[in-house]
Design a protein around this motif. Structure first.
Motif, PDB file in Angstrom:
ATOM      1  N   ASP A 118       0.774  -1.241  -0.065  1.00  0.00           N
ATOM      2  CA  ASP A 118      -0.134   0.105   0.037  1.00  0.00           C
ATOM      3  C   ASP A 118       0.970   1.342   0.092  1.00  0.00           C
ATOM      4  O   ASP A 118       0.446   2.169   0.253  1.00  0.00           O
ATOM      5  N   SER A 130       3.021   2.239   2.120  1.00  0.00           N
ATOM      6  CA  SER A 130       2.887   2.797   3.311  1.00  0.00           C
ATOM      7  C   SER A 130       4.395   2.129   4.162  1.00  0.00           C
ATOM      8  O   SER A 130       5.079   1.085   3.850  1.00  0.00           O
ATOM      9  N   ASP A 179       4.209   2.547   7.564  1.00  0.00           N
ATOM     10  CA  ASP A 179       3.572   2.129   9.099  1.00  0.00           C
ATOM     11  C   ASP A 179       4.337   0.918   9.511  1.00  0.00           C
ATOM     12  O   ASP A 179       4.542   0.821  10.724  1.00  0.00           O
ATOM     13  N   TRP A 190       3.241  10.150   0.714  1.00  0.00           N
ATOM     14  CA  TRP A 190       3.086   9.331   2.070  1.00  0.00           C
ATOM     15  C   TRP A 190       3.602  10.140   3.389  1.00  0.00           C
ATOM     16  O   TRP A 190       2.858  10.170   4.298  1.00  0.00           O
ATOM     17  N   SER A 221       1.070  10.822   6.382  1.00  0.00           N
ATOM     18  CA  SER A 221       1.281  10.213   7.609  1.00  0.00           C
ATOM     19  C   SER A 221       1.623  11.295   8.716  1.00  0.00           C
ATOM     20  O   SER A 221       1.213  11.052   9.608  1.00  0.00           O
TER      21      SER A 221
END
Length: 187
Positions: free
Chosen positions: A20, A22, A24, A56, A60
């Motif tokens: 994705d 990401s 994270d 991102w 984020s």
């Protein structure tokens, strides 16, 4: 003299972002002592990243809603974002949207660095383009104790034995930080 340095974190199996796009997963890993980002940033004159990485970061950290955070994270350092589309820029941030080939902007980037280093944040394909034209000096990777099923590859290029010289290995908690000097011109 300006050096172009790719400094990033990677999963054990060589991904810098998940499917994705990401990061994270990375921030879920306990880092213990981390490399000193402030010391690293003192040598940086320009930041370069691709549009996916930039988007991102904006999302984020909610930088569009809180543009004052930009200076906290990146100071006054100019940031070049390679993109093929218009992207938002936080108020007061020195973000320069550029398109096309890396070679078309390399002189401008090095000049903007004013003798300090250029930090290639990512992604891997953008870094690979710097490598392809012989404009990558160092690769610094913090390897996390996590594996991803897929995502954005760390460095989607082939290197030959002798192209990279290991110059440093350090442990930071469960991370290992390795530095390689790029030895050859791939062109």
């Amino acid at each position: 003299m300006t050096r172009i340095v790719y400094n990033t974190a990677s999963s054990l199996n060589g991904y810098i972002a998940d499917d994705d796009n990401s990061l994270d997963w990375l921030f879920a890993v306990e880092s213990g002592e981390a490399p000193d980002h402030g010391t690293f940033m003192r040598d940086i004159g320009v930041i370069v990243e691709g549009s996916t990485t930039y988007e991102w970061v904006l999302s984020s950290t909610k930088l569009m809603e809180n543009p004052e955070k930009w200076t906290t994270f990146f100071g006054e350092t100019p940031t070049y974002v390679f993109t093929s589309r218009e992207l938002p820029i936080p108020e007061g941030a020195d973000v320069r949207l550029v398109g096309g080939e890396v070679l078309d902007h390399l002189d401008e980037i090095v000049t903007a660095a004013a003798g300090r280093d250029v930090w290639l944040v990512g992604g891997g394909e953008l870094v690979g383009q710097f490598y392809d034209i012989g404009a990558l000096d160092e690769i610094q990777i913090s390897v996390a104790p996590a594996a991803l099923a897929g995502g954005a590859p760390l460095f989607p290029r082939t290197t030959e034995p002798g192209d990279l010289e290991l110059t440093e290995v350090k442990r930071f908690g469960d991370f290992v930080h390795v530095c390689y000097s790029v030895q050859s011109d791939p062109s």
